[in-house]
Design a protein around this motif. Structure first.
Motif, PDB file in Angstrom:
ATOM      1  N   ILE A 113      65.883  31.205  18.094  1.00 31.52           N
ATOM      2  CA  ILE A 113      66.876  32.175  18.553  1.00 31.52           C
ATOM      3  C   ILE A 113      67.220  31.832  20.000  1.00 31.52           C
ATOM      4  CG2 ILE A 113      67.270  34.611  19.133  1.00 31.52           C
ATOM      5  CD1 ILE A 113      65.256  35.184  16.756  1.00 31.52           C
ATOM      6  N   LEU A 114      68.489  31.615  20.246  1.00 32.80           N
ATOM      7  CA  LEU A 114      68.954  31.359  21.603  1.00 32.80           C
ATOM      8  C   LEU A 114      69.568  32.650  22.113  1.00 32.80           C
ATOM      9  CD1 LEU A 114      69.495  29.301  23.899  1.00 32.80           C
ATOM     10  CD2 LEU A 114      71.686  28.844  22.832  1.00 32.80           C
ATOM     11  N   GLU A 115      68.867  33.245  23.072  1.00 34.76           N
ATOM     12  CA  GLU A 115      69.353  34.507  23.621  1.00 34.76           C
ATOM     13  C   GLU A 115      70.020  34.211  24.957  1.00 34.76           C
ATOM     14  OE1 GLU A 115      66.239  37.395  24.235  1.00 34.76           O
ATOM     15  OE2 GLU A 115      67.563  38.511  25.582  1.00 34.76           O
ATOM     16  N   ILE A 116      71.269  34.590  25.064  1.00 34.84           N
ATOM     17  CA  ILE A 116      72.007  34.292  26.293  1.00 34.84           C
ATOM     18  C   ILE A 116      72.286  35.577  27.053  1.00 34.84           C
ATOM     19  CG2 ILE A 116      74.136  33.349  27.256  1.00 34.84           C
ATOM     20  CD1 ILE A 116      74.127  31.364  24.882  1.00 34.84           C
ATOM     21  N   GLU A 117      71.790  35.594  28.275  1.00 33.52           N
ATOM     22  CA  GLU A 117      72.038  36.754  29.138  1.00 33.52           C
ATOM     23  C   GLU A 117      73.186  36.384  30.084  1.00 33.52           C
ATOM     24  OE1 GLU A 117      69.699  39.107  32.669  1.00 33.52           O
ATOM     25  OE2 GLU A 117      68.503  38.071  31.159  1.00 33.52           O
ATOM     26  N   ASN A 118      74.293  37.047  29.919  1.00 33.94           N
ATOM     27  CA  ASN A 118      75.449  36.755  30.774  1.00 33.94           C
ATOM     28  C   ASN A 118      75.391  37.616  32.033  1.00 33.94           C
ATOM     29  OD1 ASN A 118      77.149  34.862  29.122  1.00 33.94           O
ATOM     30  ND2 ASN A 118      76.925  36.521  27.647  1.00 33.94           N
ATOM     31  N   ILE A 119      75.560  36.966  33.178  1.00 36.78           N
ATOM     32  CA  ILE A 119      75.553  37.696  34.449  1.00 36.78           C
ATOM     33  C   ILE A 119      76.981  37.775  34.987  1.00 36.78           C
ATOM     34  CG2 ILE A 119      74.654  37.748  36.823  1.00 36.78           C
ATOM     35  CD1 ILE A 119      72.305  37.882  34.998  1.00 36.78           C
ATOM     36  N   LYS A 120      77.410  38.977  35.234  1.00 39.05           N
ATOM     37  CA  LYS A 120      78.744  39.195  35.804  1.00 39.05           C
ATOM     38  C   LYS A 120      78.726  38.816  37.285  1.00 39.05           C
ATOM     39  CE  LYS A 120      81.637  41.208  32.851  1.00 39.05           C
ATOM     40  NZ  LYS A 120      82.962  40.591  32.678  1.00 39.05           N
ATOM     41  N   ALA A 121      79.786  38.179  37.725  1.00 41.02           N
ATOM     42  CA  ALA A 121      79.882  37.791  39.131  1.00 41.02           C
ATOM     43  C   ALA A 121      80.075  39.030  40.004  1.00 41.02           C
ATOM     44  CB  ALA A 121      81.050  36.843  39.316  1.00 41.02           C
ATOM     45  N   LYS A 122      79.570  38.931  41.238  1.00 35.09           N
ATOM     46  CA  LYS A 122      79.760  40.029  42.186  1.00 35.09           C
ATOM     47  C   LYS A 122      80.390  39.525  43.473  1.00 35.09           C
ATOM     48  CE  LYS A 122      76.436  43.457  40.712  1.00 35.09           C
ATOM     49  NZ  LYS A 122      75.239  44.187  41.058  1.00 35.09           N
ATOM     50  N   TRP A 123      81.178  40.378  44.059  1.00 35.05           N
ATOM     51  CA  TRP A 123      81.817  40.082  45.339  1.00 35.05           C
ATOM     52  C   TRP A 123      81.175  40.918  46.431  1.00 35.05           C
ATOM     53  CZ3 TRP A 123      83.983  38.300  41.140  1.00 35.05           C
ATOM     54  CH2 TRP A 123      84.829  37.194  41.242  1.00 35.05           C
ATOM     55  N   LYS A 124      81.362  40.449  47.667  1.00 32.49           N
ATOM     56  CA  LYS A 124      80.800  41.181  48.783  1.00 32.49           C
ATOM     57  C   LYS A 124      81.907  41.491  49.785  1.00 32.49           C
ATOM     58  CE  LYS A 124      77.289  40.771  52.323  1.00 32.49           C
ATOM     59  NZ  LYS A 124      75.875  40.947  52.263  1.00 32.49           N
ATOM     60  N   CYS A 125      81.953  42.732  50.227  1.00 28.20           N
ATOM     61  CA  CYS A 125      82.972  43.120  51.195  1.00 28.20           C
ATOM     62  C   CYS A 125      82.498  42.736  52.597  1.00 28.20           C
ATOM     63  CB  CYS A 125      83.214  44.624  51.131  1.00 28.20           C
ATOM     64  SG  CYS A 125      84.350  45.164  52.424  1.00 28.20           S
ATOM     65  N   PRO A 126      83.319  41.991  53.363  1.00 23.99           N
ATOM     66  CA  PRO A 126      82.903  41.585  54.713  1.00 23.99           C
ATOM     67  C   PRO A 126      82.838  42.762  55.691  1.00 23.99           C
ATOM     68  CG  PRO A 126      85.167  40.893  54.276  1.00 23.99           C
ATOM     69  CD  PRO A 126      84.647  41.490  53.006  1.00 23.99           C
ATOM     70  N   LEU A 127      83.505  43.843  55.384  1.00 28.65           N
ATOM     71  CA  LEU A 127      83.529  44.996  56.289  1.00 28.65           C
ATOM     72  C   LEU A 127      82.428  46.011  55.960  1.00 28.65           C
ATOM     73  CD1 LEU A 127      87.387  45.631  56.475  1.00 28.65           C
ATOM     74  CD2 LEU A 127      85.968  44.296  58.046  1.00 28.65           C
ATOM     75  N   CYS A 128      82.333  46.373  54.674  1.00 31.63           N
ATOM     76  CA  CYS A 128      81.372  47.410  54.276  1.00 31.63           C
ATOM     77  C   CYS A 128      79.990  46.833  53.972  1.00 31.63           C
ATOM     78  CB  CYS A 128      81.854  48.155  53.046  1.00 31.63           C
ATOM     79  SG  CYS A 128      83.539  48.744  53.165  1.00 31.63           S
ATOM     80  N   ASP A 129      79.925  45.501  53.771  1.00 34.38           N
ATOM     81  CA  ASP A 129      78.650  44.872  53.450  1.00 34.38           C
ATOM     82  C   ASP A 129      78.082  45.345  52.104  1.00 34.38           C
ATOM     83  OD1 ASP A 129      77.050  42.827  54.395  1.00 34.38           O
ATOM     84  OD2 ASP A 129      75.474  44.219  55.007  1.00 34.38           O
ATOM     85  N   ILE A 130      78.944  45.730  51.193  1.00 33.49           N
ATOM     86  CA  ILE A 130      78.467  46.110  49.867  1.00 33.49           C
ATOM     87  C   ILE A 130      78.858  45.032  48.859  1.00 33.49           C
ATOM     88  CG2 ILE A 130      78.467  48.626  50.212  1.00 33.49           C
ATOM     89  CD1 ILE A 130      81.216  48.628  48.650  1.00 33.49           C
ATOM     90  N   THR A 131      78.095  44.941  47.775  1.00 36.31           N
ATOM     91  CA  THR A 131      78.474  44.029  46.697  1.00 36.31           C
ATOM     92  C   THR A 131      78.994  44.855  45.535  1.00 36.31           C
ATOM     93  OG1 THR A 131      76.223  44.002  45.869  1.00 36.31           O
ATOM     94  CG2 THR A 131      76.851  42.189  47.300  1.00 36.31           C
ATOM     95  N   TYR A 132      79.924  44.276  44.818  1.00 33.07           N
ATOM     96  CA  TYR A 132      80.562  45.014  43.727  1.00 33.07           C
ATOM     97  C   TYR A 132      81.123  44.055  42.695  1.00 33.07           C
ATOM     98  CZ  TYR A 132      84.645  43.667  46.466  1.00 33.07           C
ATOM     99  OH  TYR A 132      85.569  42.935  47.156  1.00 33.07           O
ATOM    100  N   MET A 133      81.382  44.592  41.502  1.00 31.12           N
ATOM    101  CA  MET A 133      82.051  43.818  40.467  1.00 31.12           C
ATOM    102  C   MET A 133      83.536  44.078  40.601  1.00 31.12           C
ATOM    103  SD  MET A 133      79.844  43.941  37.010  1.00 31.12           S
ATOM    104  CE  MET A 133      78.493  45.031  37.360  1.00 31.12           C
ATOM    105  N   ARG A 134      84.305  43.031  40.562  1.00 30.48           N
ATOM    106  CA  ARG A 134      85.730  43.220  40.806  1.00 30.48           C
ATOM    107  C   ARG A 134      86.423  43.809  39.583  1.00 30.48           C
ATOM    108  NH1 ARG A 134      89.713  39.336  39.343  1.00 30.48           N
ATOM    109  NH2 ARG A 134      88.875  37.623  38.127  1.00 30.48           N
ATOM    110  N   GLN A 135      87.552  44.434  39.842  1.00 29.57           N
ATOM    111  CA  GLN A 135      88.403  44.948  38.779  1.00 29.57           C
ATOM    112  C   GLN A 135      89.333  43.816  38.340  1.00 29.57           C
ATOM    113  OE1 GLN A 135      87.989  48.137  37.575  1.00 29.57           O
ATOM    114  NE2 GLN A 135      86.246  48.041  38.973  1.00 29.57           N
ATOM    115  N   PRO A 136      89.864  43.902  37.111  1.00 26.50           N
ATOM    116  CA  PRO A 136      90.791  42.842  36.682  1.00 26.50           C
ATOM    117  C   PRO A 136      91.961  42.684  37.658  1.00 26.50           C
ATOM    118  CG  PRO A 136      90.270  44.332  34.856  1.00 26.50           C
ATOM    119  CD  PRO A 136      89.665  44.931  36.091  1.00 26.50           C
ATOM    120  N   TYR A 137      92.294  41.446  37.941  1.00 25.72           N
ATOM    121  CA  TYR A 137      93.416  41.080  38.822  1.00 25.72           C
ATOM    122  C   TYR A 137      93.250  41.550  40.262  1.00 25.72           C
ATOM    123  CZ  TYR A 137      95.204  40.713  34.098  1.00 25.72           C
ATOM    124  OH  TYR A 137      95.328  40.424  32.775  1.00 25.72           O
ATOM    125  N   SER A 138      92.052  41.838  40.679  1.00 22.38           N
ATOM    126  CA  SER A 138      91.858  42.305  42.046  1.00 22.38           C
ATOM    127  C   SER A 138      90.494  41.857  42.581  1.00 22.38           C
ATOM    128  CB  SER A 138      91.929  43.833  42.074  1.00 22.38           C
ATOM    129  OG  SER A 138      91.454  44.316  43.307  1.00 22.38           O
TER     130      SER A 138
END
Ligand SMILES: [Zn+2]
Length: 115
Positions: free
Chosen positions: A61-86
């Motif tokens: 069994i090949l189990e694949i765990e997909n990791i969503k990319a995260k972005w980091k805001c240079p001003l707020c210093d928070i990481t987040y998942m982006r919304q489509p087209y943004s």
């Protein structure tokens, strides 16, 4: 298409691990694939079924765990998942910068069956 050689590599690593442990088969392989790793989990899955035939990894069994990319805001210093087209920060609207979250590509675990 470039998933083919990397899938061969995964099977090679798992087979070597099985041999080291005198195992009769590989039961389970857990793979971590980031959204930005450059590899597509579904393609690896497809090649795995083909390439593993006749090897000690056949039927594993090949189990694949997909990791969503995260972005980091240079001003707020928070990481987040982006919304489509943004790429905008959900807090202040500033465009974020890519982080290393989502670039993962590694074998997390290999389980083998030992007689
Ligand atoms: Zn922000």
């Amino acid at each position: 298409m470039h998933e083919y050689p990397v899938t061969e590599q995964i099977i090679k690593i798992a087979s070597e691990k099985a041999k080291e442990n005198n195992a009769i088969k590989v039961c389970h392989i857990a793979l971590v694939v980031g959204e930005h790793s450059g590899f597509i989990g579904e393609s690896i899955q497809m090649y795995f079924d083909i390439i593993s035939r006749g090897t000690i990894c056949e039927g594993a069994i090949l189990e694949i765990e997909n990791i969503k990319a995260k972005w980091k805001c240079p001003l707020c210093d928070i990481t987040y998942m982006r919304q489509p087209y943004s790429f905008a920060c959900p807090k202040c609207g500033q465009d974020g910068l890519p982080t290393n979250i989502g670039k993962e590509f590694y074998i997390k675990s290999i389980e083998v069956e030992v007689p």
